[in-house]
Design an enzyme around this catalytic site. Sequence first.
Site, PDB file in Angstrom:
ATOM      1  CG  LEU A  27      -1.936  -1.164   1.288  1.00 46.82           C
ATOM      2  CD1 LEU A  27      -2.827  -1.013   2.515  1.00 46.82           C
ATOM      3  CD2 LEU A  27      -2.787  -1.266   0.026  1.00 46.82           C
ATOM      4  CG  ASN A  28       4.830   1.420   1.783  1.00 49.36           C
ATOM      5  OD1 ASN A  28       4.730   0.466   1.021  1.00 49.36           O
ATOM      6  ND2 ASN A  28       5.908   1.646   2.515  1.00 49.36           N
ATOM      7  NE  ARG A  29       5.427  -2.741  -3.325  1.00 50.30           N
ATOM      8  CZ  ARG A  29       5.671  -3.813  -2.598  1.00 50.30           C
ATOM      9  NH1 ARG A  29       6.395  -3.725  -1.515  1.00 50.30           N
ATOM     10  NH2 ARG A  29       5.204  -4.991  -2.963  1.00 50.30           N
ATOM     11  CG  ASN A  88      10.607 -14.062 -11.381  1.00 46.93           C
ATOM     12  OD1 ASN A  88      10.916 -14.814 -12.300  1.00 46.93           O
ATOM     13  ND2 ASN A  88       9.333 -13.725 -11.142  1.00 46.93           N
ATOM     14  CB  CYS A 131      22.123  -8.414 -25.460  1.00 50.93           C
ATOM     15  SG  CYS A 131      21.479  -8.883 -27.084  1.00 50.93           S
ATOM     16  CB  CYS A 143      32.713 -26.570   3.136  1.00 53.68           C
ATOM     17  SG  CYS A 143      33.520 -25.346   2.098  1.00 53.68           S
TER      18      CYS A 143
END
Length: 610
Positions: A27-29, A88, A131, A143
Amino acid sequence: MEAFLLRLNSLRLIYFIDLDTIEVSNLNRQFLFRQSHVGQSKAKVSRYAVLKFRPNINITSYHANVKDAQFNVKFFKQFNVVLNGLDNLDARRHVNRLCLAAEVPLVESGTTGFLGQVTVHVKGKTECYECQPKPVPKSYPVCTITSTPSKFVHCIVWAKDLLFAKLFGDKNRDNDLNVHSKDDSSSKTDLFERNVDEDLEQYARRIFDHVFGYNIEVALANEETWKNRKRPYPIYVRDALREDAVQQNGCSQDTKNAGQESSAMASLGLRNTQEIWSLADNSKVFLEALKLFFEKREKDIGNLIFDKDDQLAVEFVTAAANIRASSFGIPLHSLFEAKGVAGNIVHAVATTNAIIAGLIVIEAIKVLKGDYQNYRMTYCLEHPSRNMLLMPVEPFEPNKSCYVCSETPLILEVNTKTTKLREVIDKVIKSKLGINFPSVMIGSTVIFEDGDGLEEDEAVNYALNLEKILAELPAPVVNDTKLAVEDFQQELKCSINIKHRDEFDEEKEPDGMVLAGWSGPVDKQITSNGEIRSVPSSSRDDVDGTAEDISAKPGMKRKLNEILDSKENCDTAQNPTDVSSNSAQVVEDDDDDVLMFDEDPKLGKRKRLQ
């Protein structure tokens, strides 16, 4: 967003595709969603919100994954431009390939905090999204994760990818956690398996003592490891909690609101996600979260994958990582911080999103008008450079070494005598190349194919091939073998030349294979005076110190207008201008939207870029 909306009434068809639902953190963005929309489809709410501003436009929304089969090349071909705002790399690559196959211009975008970018990609005229090599998620040697963590992120990876996966994920997957106790080290019994009728509290404490206590003692037994390192200390439940605190831990059995999302924090009365918990509190959260998974979500156990939006999973991973960090003398983190590390989260800024949205629309208008001379790839900076916060760059020509748009062969170094086909399919073809449903051929022989429509006997044979060593396949894969790989959904073809190699560095090459063949990776930077330059990565393998003619070097770029002018005049440029790297730091945002536009017929038929 207003600049974006003002242009919508000149378009006939707009399609929104988004898999996500609205969360409170969204909501804030942005400026379309409200509190009442939480839990609803982002695509559908976006459509309704936009129609309030421009009720005469035709918008179709899909609450779906852009990688679904319905969004194929044929679907993409009906549009004049595609606008990307995915979260993504895999999805971005997928859309890039569909746009190339459909010959539809793509306007890419992303934001991370105060940084952002908008880039334009047109087949045959500009470089495609792939590219230039993209940053890949940081990987760590096994490890380091299992034995010698030195950073909090190492503890997060251990808690998320090993412990969480072992307890709640696919039981058949390989896992590097020690599953044997002191009493049955030679037994094949998996200690993580819960015994029949075993008390849940007892099981949780047994797991705690094993992973944070006994396994640390096993590691300490190797004196050589700790000669130059700080020794960790084992932590048992009895050390972290008083006995009465263990008995009173949580109230999972008496949760009043059964319909609410399970939360160890809620059970324990912890409310501040930015507070750093003590070792005792982390231990309580760990035990409570583990019990809640078995009490409230037992049917999901065996199929769970860590999700940063799964509150209980984040609580479990945060607590486990903090207990391990405490053991190794690493500073503890709050749940808020741990969630950011585990989910690779950089918190979004609404103003950056608004700026990038406006730039997307500007470039989309240029594409629809065929105004290729004025295409710009624009980067939003956190700090002014040359008195500018927006850095425009002219697009560049396709990279001749790109395996996606130029079909340049790749080279895979691998030990063909020990590596299974499954490892090549999973680690290289699917993971690194982003090919979702590969068909792999050697000459005319298909050695593997994935996807729907296979005959039962074919599927069985291909499954058997996955477990075979490369050199022992029906069509053996040995040195100089050429693999032809194809994804029919993406209409992508590429070839991989196999080079046999006996040994690999476990630390630097943990996959046991090395993929090469495109122009070397570069670290793209904007210098202090605003100039854009490329810095060869240390992983580049084609630098031999020999002076070369840079005008002929694969991957070098020219300005877009030079390319198009030369093509229109049917001439080949003899002295292309050498321009260094085309982009600043490439960033991705945390929303995943695809918008597709079709032009208004009143505007007349535009000449599509070829």
